[in-house]
Design a protein around this motif. Sequence first.
Motif, PDB file in Angstrom:
ATOM      1  N   MET A 175      -0.734  -7.626  -7.750  1.00 60.10           N
ATOM      2  CA  MET A 175      -1.643  -6.671  -7.141  1.00 60.10           C
ATOM      3  C   MET A 175      -1.096  -5.246  -7.213  1.00 60.10           C
ATOM      4  SD  MET A 175      -3.422  -7.187  -3.430  1.00 60.10           S
ATOM      5  CE  MET A 175      -3.685  -8.927  -3.824  1.00 60.10           C
ATOM      6  N   SER A 176      -1.960  -4.303  -7.535  1.00 60.04           N
ATOM      7  CA  SER A 176      -1.554  -2.899  -7.583  1.00 60.04           C
ATOM      8  C   SER A 176      -1.545  -2.298  -6.175  1.00 60.04           C
ATOM      9  CB  SER A 176      -2.511  -2.097  -8.459  1.00 60.04           C
ATOM     10  OG  SER A 176      -3.760  -1.912  -7.812  1.00 60.04           O
ATOM     11  N   GLN A 177      -0.967  -1.127  -6.053  1.00 60.54           N
ATOM     12  CA  GLN A 177      -0.895  -0.432  -4.773  1.00 60.54           C
ATOM     13  C   GLN A 177      -2.295  -0.143  -4.229  1.00 60.54           C
ATOM     14  OE1 GLN A 177       1.542   3.069  -4.989  1.00 60.54           O
ATOM     15  NE2 GLN A 177       1.154   3.696  -2.899  1.00 60.54           N
ATOM     16  N   LYS A 178      -3.192   0.325  -5.060  1.00 63.95           N
ATOM     17  CA  LYS A 178      -4.550   0.655  -4.616  1.00 63.95           C
ATOM     18  C   LYS A 178      -5.340  -0.598  -4.257  1.00 63.95           C
ATOM     19  CE  LYS A 178      -5.112   5.087  -6.983  1.00 63.95           C
ATOM     20  NZ  LYS A 178      -5.909   5.868  -7.966  1.00 63.95           N
ATOM     21  N   GLN A 179      -5.148  -1.667  -5.021  1.00 61.51           N
ATOM     22  CA  GLN A 179      -5.824  -2.920  -4.699  1.00 61.51           C
ATOM     23  C   GLN A 179      -5.348  -3.468  -3.352  1.00 61.51           C
ATOM     24  OE1 GLN A 179      -4.981  -5.412  -8.080  1.00 61.51           O
ATOM     25  NE2 GLN A 179      -5.900  -3.945  -9.496  1.00 61.51           N
ATOM     26  N   ALA A 180      -4.041  -3.399  -3.114  1.00 62.93           N
ATOM     27  CA  ALA A 180      -3.477  -3.869  -1.847  1.00 62.93           C
ATOM     28  C   ALA A 180      -4.016  -3.061  -0.679  1.00 62.93           C
ATOM     29  CB  ALA A 180      -1.953  -3.794  -1.888  1.00 62.93           C
ATOM     30  N   ASN A 181      -4.130  -1.767  -0.868  1.00 64.14           N
ATOM     31  CA  ASN A 181      -4.632  -0.905   0.195  1.00 64.14           C
ATOM     32  C   ASN A 181      -6.090  -1.241   0.538  1.00 64.14           C
ATOM     33  OD1 ASN A 181      -4.270   1.362   1.998  1.00 64.14           O
ATOM     34  ND2 ASN A 181      -5.644   2.504   0.642  1.00 64.14           N
ATOM     35  N   ALA A 182      -6.917  -1.406  -0.494  1.00 63.48           N
ATOM     36  CA  ALA A 182      -8.317  -1.752  -0.262  1.00 63.48           C
ATOM     37  C   ALA A 182      -8.442  -3.109   0.422  1.00 63.48           C
ATOM     38  CB  ALA A 182      -9.078  -1.751  -1.588  1.00 63.48           C
ATOM     39  N   LEU A 183      -7.650  -4.077  -0.012  1.00 65.28           N
ATOM     40  CA  LEU A 183      -7.713  -5.414   0.573  1.00 65.28           C
ATOM     41  C   LEU A 183      -7.220  -5.412   2.015  1.00 65.28           C
ATOM     42  CD1 LEU A 183      -8.313  -8.390   0.348  1.00 65.28           C
ATOM     43  CD2 LEU A 183      -6.102  -8.714  -0.777  1.00 65.28           C
ATOM     44  N   SER A 198       0.820  -1.208   0.000  1.00 69.53           N
ATOM     45  CA  SER A 198       0.000   0.000   0.000  1.00 69.53           C
ATOM     46  C   SER A 198       0.856   1.260   0.000  1.00 69.53           C
ATOM     47  CB  SER A 198      -0.921   0.018   1.220  1.00 69.53           C
ATOM     48  OG  SER A 198      -1.784  -1.089   1.213  1.00 69.53           O
ATOM     49  N   ALA A 199       2.068   1.140   0.547  1.00 65.57           N
ATOM     50  CA  ALA A 199       3.012   2.255   0.560  1.00 65.57           C
ATOM     51  C   ALA A 199       3.996   2.168  -0.603  1.00 65.57           C
ATOM     52  CB  ALA A 199       3.763   2.288   1.888  1.00 65.57           C
ATOM     53  N   ASN A 200       3.722   1.236  -1.534  1.00 66.09           N
ATOM     54  CA  ASN A 200       4.520   1.054  -2.755  1.00 66.09           C
ATOM     55  C   ASN A 200       5.875   0.386  -2.505  1.00 66.09           C
ATOM     56  OD1 ASN A 200       4.513   1.186  -5.562  1.00 66.09           O
ATOM     57  ND2 ASN A 200       5.695   3.089  -5.602  1.00 66.09           N
ATOM     58  N   TYR A 201       5.933  -0.476  -1.486  1.00 65.83           N
ATOM     59  CA  TYR A 201       7.128  -1.285  -1.241  1.00 65.83           C
ATOM     60  C   TYR A 201       6.762  -2.753  -1.426  1.00 65.83           C
ATOM     61  CZ  TYR A 201       8.691   3.022   0.989  1.00 65.83           C
ATOM     62  OH  TYR A 201       9.009   4.332   1.248  1.00 65.83           O
ATOM     63  N   SER A 202       7.686  -3.509  -1.983  1.00 68.73           N
ATOM     64  CA  SER A 202       7.440  -4.929  -2.212  1.00 68.73           C
ATOM     65  C   SER A 202       8.340  -5.753  -1.284  1.00 68.73           C
ATOM     66  CB  SER A 202       7.728  -5.288  -3.672  1.00 68.73           C
ATOM     67  OG  SER A 202       7.231  -6.578  -3.966  1.00 68.73           O
ATOM     68  N   LEU A 203       7.802  -6.853  -0.800  1.00 72.05           N
ATOM     69  CA  LEU A 203       8.457  -7.634   0.247  1.00 72.05           C
ATOM     70  C   LEU A 203       8.482  -9.113  -0.115  1.00 72.05           C
ATOM     71  CD1 LEU A 203       9.454  -7.599   3.322  1.00 72.05           C
ATOM     72  CD2 LEU A 203       7.064  -8.054   3.905  1.00 72.05           C
ATOM     73  N   ARG A 204       9.574  -9.783   0.206  1.00 71.18           N
ATOM     74  CA  ARG A 204       9.602 -11.248   0.124  1.00 71.18           C
ATOM     75  C   ARG A 204       9.757 -11.787   1.537  1.00 71.18           C
ATOM     76  NH1 ARG A 204      15.192 -13.793  -1.383  1.00 71.18           N
ATOM     77  NH2 ARG A 204      16.591 -12.478  -0.155  1.00 71.18           N
ATOM     78  N   GLN A 205       9.100 -12.930   1.805  1.00 71.48           N
ATOM     79  CA  GLN A 205       9.051 -13.454   3.164  1.00 71.48           C
ATOM     80  C   GLN A 205       9.218 -14.971   3.180  1.00 71.48           C
ATOM     81  OE1 GLN A 205       5.805 -11.349   5.639  1.00 71.48           O
ATOM     82  NE2 GLN A 205       5.100 -11.139   3.528  1.00 71.48           N
ATOM     83  N   SER A 206      10.097 -15.428   4.056  1.00 66.95           N
ATOM     84  CA  SER A 206      10.298 -16.852   4.289  1.00 66.95           C
ATOM     85  C   SER A 206       9.662 -17.210   5.629  1.00 66.95           C
ATOM     86  CB  SER A 206      11.797 -17.176   4.301  1.00 66.95           C
ATOM     87  OG  SER A 206      12.016 -18.508   4.728  1.00 66.95           O
TER      88      SER A 206
END
Length: 208
Positions: free
Chosen positions: A143-151, A73-81
Amino acid sequence: MIAVISGDLIKSQKIPQQEYDDMLYQLDQSLRFIASKFNGRFSVYRGDALQIQLPDPTDVCCAAVLLYLQLKSANYSLRQSLAVGNLDNPRADIKTATGSAYTLSGQGLDTMNQRLLLQIEHCPLDTSFALNIDLIDVLLDKMSQKQANALFYYLTTHNNSHSELAKELKTSRENVTKLLNLAHYQLIERFLNYSKHTIAQQLKGVTT
């Protein structure tokens, strides 16, 4: 058994210097939210890398997806283990804690090439569960930034009717519905419920 999430921001080295403090602030606020919601603890190291310890391993997929959405939502992308295992040596600072959950999570982060990976000690993932995680990984990636924020708001707001979310997001109900549909919100919500049940069932098999 506990769950540990090890992660880092993707391409954070390309963030302009003047925006770096904002990135660190957003990461800290997002981790504080997750720690509060799931009674967890977290640590940030190397600037853009993180670890979260969760006392209830069945929460691990929910925590990971919410953290991803909040940062996206803040326009950062993350990978997680993600890893479920034992905690051998608890520490006030989780960077110095040890146990199989930490080992599996760290090793997974070093070798992964996707945004989401889950390992459970002594328990290979059920084939259908692994497939579901791969599919959610694809949905999050697209997913887009706006879609992520809404979700994110949909999944974390008590009254999450589309009309109420529209007020929160200062947009129309129609737009909220469109964003949530594009984010495949019903599939992701079903996956989060499925993940809690499936991890609980797999852990029963480990402990019996």
